[in-house]
Scaffold this active site. Sequence first.
Site, PDB file in Angstrom:
ATOM      1  N   ARG A 195      39.777  50.454  49.605  1.00 45.74           N
ATOM      2  CA  ARG A 195      38.496  50.882  49.024  1.00 45.74           C
ATOM      3  C   ARG A 195      38.203  50.075  47.765  1.00 45.74           C
ATOM      4  NH1 ARG A 195      34.096  53.877  48.990  1.00 45.74           N
ATOM      5  NH2 ARG A 195      33.385  54.712  46.998  1.00 45.74           N
TER       6      ARG A 195
ATOM      7  N   GLY B 109      39.905  45.228  30.215  1.00 51.39           N
ATOM      8  CA  GLY B 109      38.861  44.316  30.677  1.00 51.39           C
ATOM      9  C   GLY B 109      38.634  44.411  32.173  1.00 51.39           C
TER      10      GLY B 109
ATOM     11  N   GLU C  90      45.341  41.439  40.156  1.00 56.14           N
ATOM     12  CA  GLU C  90      46.277  40.315  40.116  1.00 56.14           C
ATOM     13  C   GLU C  90      46.324  39.550  41.436  1.00 56.14           C
ATOM     14  OE1 GLU C  90      49.879  41.438  37.483  1.00 56.14           O
ATOM     15  OE2 GLU C  90      49.067  43.321  38.209  1.00 56.14           O
TER      16      GLU C  90
ATOM     17  N   LYS D 175      43.539  49.612  46.847  1.00 57.77           N
ATOM     18  CA  LYS D 175      44.592  48.635  46.570  1.00 57.77           C
ATOM     19  C   LYS D 175      44.207  47.885  45.297  1.00 57.77           C
ATOM     20  CE  LYS D 175      45.926  47.500  51.359  1.00 57.77           C
ATOM     21  NZ  LYS D 175      45.961  46.389  52.347  1.00 57.77           N
TER      22      LYS D 175
END
Lengths: 341, 759
Positions: free
Chosen positions: B648, B470, B725, B721
């Site tokens: 990025r 997702g 989360e 990066k």
Amino acid sequence: MRPFVYEQPADVSTAVAIASRFTTNDDQPTRANAQFIAGGTNLADYMKLGVADPNRLLDLNKLKEQELRHIHVTNEGGIRFGALARMGEAADHAEVKRRYPVIADSLRLAASGQIRNMASLAGNVLQRTRCEYFRETSWACNKRVPGSGCAAMEGFNRQHAILGASDACIATYHGDFAQALIALDAVVHAEGSRGARKIVFAKLHRQPGDTPHIETDLAADEIITAIEVPAIPWARRSLYLKIRDRESYAFALASAAVALDLDGETVREARIALGGVATVPWRAGAAEQSLQGKKLDEASAEATAEAAFAQAQPRRHNAFKMELGKRTLVRALLETRDMKV
Amino acid sequence: MDAAAPKPKENMGEPLPRIDGRLKVTGQAHYPADLPTANIAYGALATSSIAKGKVTKLRLDDARAVPGLLDIVTYGDMDKLEKPKFGNSGATSIGPLHDRRIFHDGQIVALAVAETFEAAEEAAQLIRAEYEEEKPTATFDSPGTATIPAAGRSPLFKEDVKAGDFDAAYAAAAVKIDQRYSTPTQHHNPIELFSTTAYWQGEQLVVHEPSQNVTGWKVELARQLKIDPAKVRIVSPFIGGAFGSKGPMTPRTAIVAIAAKRLGRPVRCVTSRMQAFGTQTYRAETRHRIRIGAGKDGRITAFAHEGWEVTSRPDPYVVGGTSATGRMYDYGSVLTHVSLVQADRNTPGYMRSPPETPYVYALENAMDEMAVALGMDPIEFRRINEPKTEPIGKKPFSSRSLIQCYDQAAAAFGWAKRDPEVGAMRDGDWLVGMGCATAIYPTAVAPCAARVRLTVDGDVRLQCGSHEIGTGVRTVAGQMASERLGVSIDRISVEMGDSSLPPAPVSGGSISTASVCSAVLKACDAIRTKLYAAATAEGGPLAGSRNAEFELVDGKIMAKSGASAKVEDVLKAMQVGAIEEYAEFAPKGATPEALKKLYAGKPEFHGGDQDEDSVKYAFGAEFVEVHINRYTREIRVPRIVGAFAAGRIMNTRTARSQLMGGMIWGIGQALHEATEIDRRYARYVNRDLQDYLVPVNADIKDLQVILVPEVDHAVNPAGVKGLGELGNVGTAAAVASAVYHATGKRIRDLPIRIEQLLV
């Protein structure tokens, strides 16, 4: 989920006749072999979970009597709700919104849009408790299996009732619409093998006492055909306030249905029902009395709330409902007072 | 461009719509339990109703009498197989059918298999277990817990980080706090239920199951079944929500595989919502003690973070967020310690931002308390303690844009209009509060393989055994190929979610975009090199422009000189129909074993706090406004603003969506989510979405995500990066801070509920 017979009776008398054939006078509607289904938003769920176990379902959606689906203003100026009218229809009905905001609010704030479009009004008032220990069949539950005990009593009981509970059961009645109906002195029309009758709404649900598996006054072959609310012109000053953990699609932690007949700031008559805190739809009669003839301000509202919860019996996780229930009622009274009608 | 498709800023990719979005919204995306399978039989689990003891007898007669019943798999049927192992590929070491002992509530006791789903369910409900029951231990404070140090119990949690002399610094501090915080058990509850469909084609086993780790599962399932991993294939093309719950394989998979073998036909088992609470992992409940000491100038001199976490008896699952909290600010001295508290529970596991969500909640709530104690603006307090190097190893941050995030979010939120006095802001009968907190998530990356084929017709086929949970990884991987090969996205097909594809690491730890895109980049660059070599070879269309810079645009090689050649013509000149490259990416610092371990389903993670040269984290700042009714105290969140910097940004649409979803979940963690346990029986009570509350649309009003430009070449070749989360870290602390600001009540135990504000 077990196999069951599914039928679509053509009219009310046929439905009653079939139900009558497969049930006895002693059967509870929720425990009978043959059970009625309309929207299915509660019963189908409980059948999947093994909580409800009818072996014959009588689907009422094909009943030919059109008045079962209508909502209309009566000659006396009240409103008659056909039993199969959907929650969503009633919530959006212009006359309901105009004459009884408390009813429209109670429906609008219940469930979700999808469920309101499915669930029938009669089914809604007959919805069963959502007590976590009732819903899951491995727990002891006197309502599900009489005499098996109550795991909720000393368990996690944050949702549970502080009014109307017994040593056998503390399960909350979670409905909202019923609070508006009981406050407005609604009457239920029912048809069964012993004929048609009217039931005062306040007599429809039974407190658990020693027999929490007996939930209503209905016989297993009785069908609610209509719910009638009497004419109460001043009920335009009414509302339903529902306090919950999130802003939609959650049961009330505490709610209040309030209607006020005001003479200036003085209360001629008050109607008060409480949701989320009691085992059945709960009319707060003593609280209504205490407010009669008084000026409605924060102090008298607080005194009324004290009266409403004087008999409450809190438990470990639901003790906050005492304070929350009172504050909900205070707020509801003041907001009703301030309504522009 | 609109709110859902933010205009790319510096170092950000286009907000392309998801390449599989149409499939998903039209019902054409086949999730594992939807994949067409012929002649299927249905399985349903029977689970224990006690948390501790032994199954003395299993009554199967009633179940066997159900019409259509085919088989019951139970005790004795798994004896010749290996027990599950606890680790990244395995949720628990408890082999429920290997052992009649009951370790937790809802443990599998049998699988009933029947011709129909309904018959299987009925049979499973009729299976009656008799127990020799023991008194179970539920959680913290229950009699019978055992507390052990966490350090060294998990490869991901090697030590309790520390720096300097905390005790002395804390004793000497002019201003200090010493507080305790807690977070509850939470279950992932992805909307796609957990399911396993298994069938055998001779010796070959095929499993359709939503998975974040197809390669790891292939190897672990083969080990349990004692067969060659090459004989196992895990298929998981779409996953309907995972959040860590579909990372480690649970014991159900092998049980269903054995049922399919016994019957000689496919078996599908979809776990019910209720059963998922006992058969899947969950977020462990945690407790924290935080001590902070500072000078009157607001400079922190001492920081201590102690954590306690519930786990199962057999498996030492560690949450362990002190590595991040211990490196967050310029503390001076740091002391940390994490303990595991063993109880009679199923083994917890990864849940979106596993270490950071609970630990940073505690830290950031404490930081807000400390700012109050200092009489200081909470943003200013963080600014004063912004570090140049991290306090534990004194390493630099590869990049750190926290203050930029605070500045941009504060401006968008209107922090300057906040009256700092508690309870001073009102909106009619509603108390208004505003709060903020920091988000942090380690930037890790792992080895990954990918195969890319460019055809003479200009089509690209990209294959990688990663997982579309997702996040949009399929889209951003396609975007990377599109950019490098000069092919429009609609000519690119991306295949993922199958263990027969080139292996990718587990889709956890927010590593997927970085790892997958780095491998895709490498494969594409190999294709570019071949194309360019052919184009510039003698007689080639670009002969003579050797060593010049070039780009691939719209199916053409464009040399800097201005000369160009069609890719189609170059392939024809090469006399090939396609160029296909298989690339293996290994991050900087990878061991010589790194790729072998990738194929074995045990990928190495690099980055975060693991590297020698620098520590690597993504940061954000979140601002929340709450309204609390003065009578009834319900809490509403009319506004939330988050600003995040994460190197990025491959696709501003999918990035925003990830961060938005995280922030909404953060609101849920602050106000709604908790799995309730009946402490007498160590059993979960609210095992469904009726009683396990998450935010609904009506709870989320004005939500703004700001993407802060950041360039970081040190993290990985793609410069990415992970941010999947990041969004839900810190949110709950920002809510707690806002609740304090509105009411003067500091709520330290999540979720924050009405009853805590009534007293």
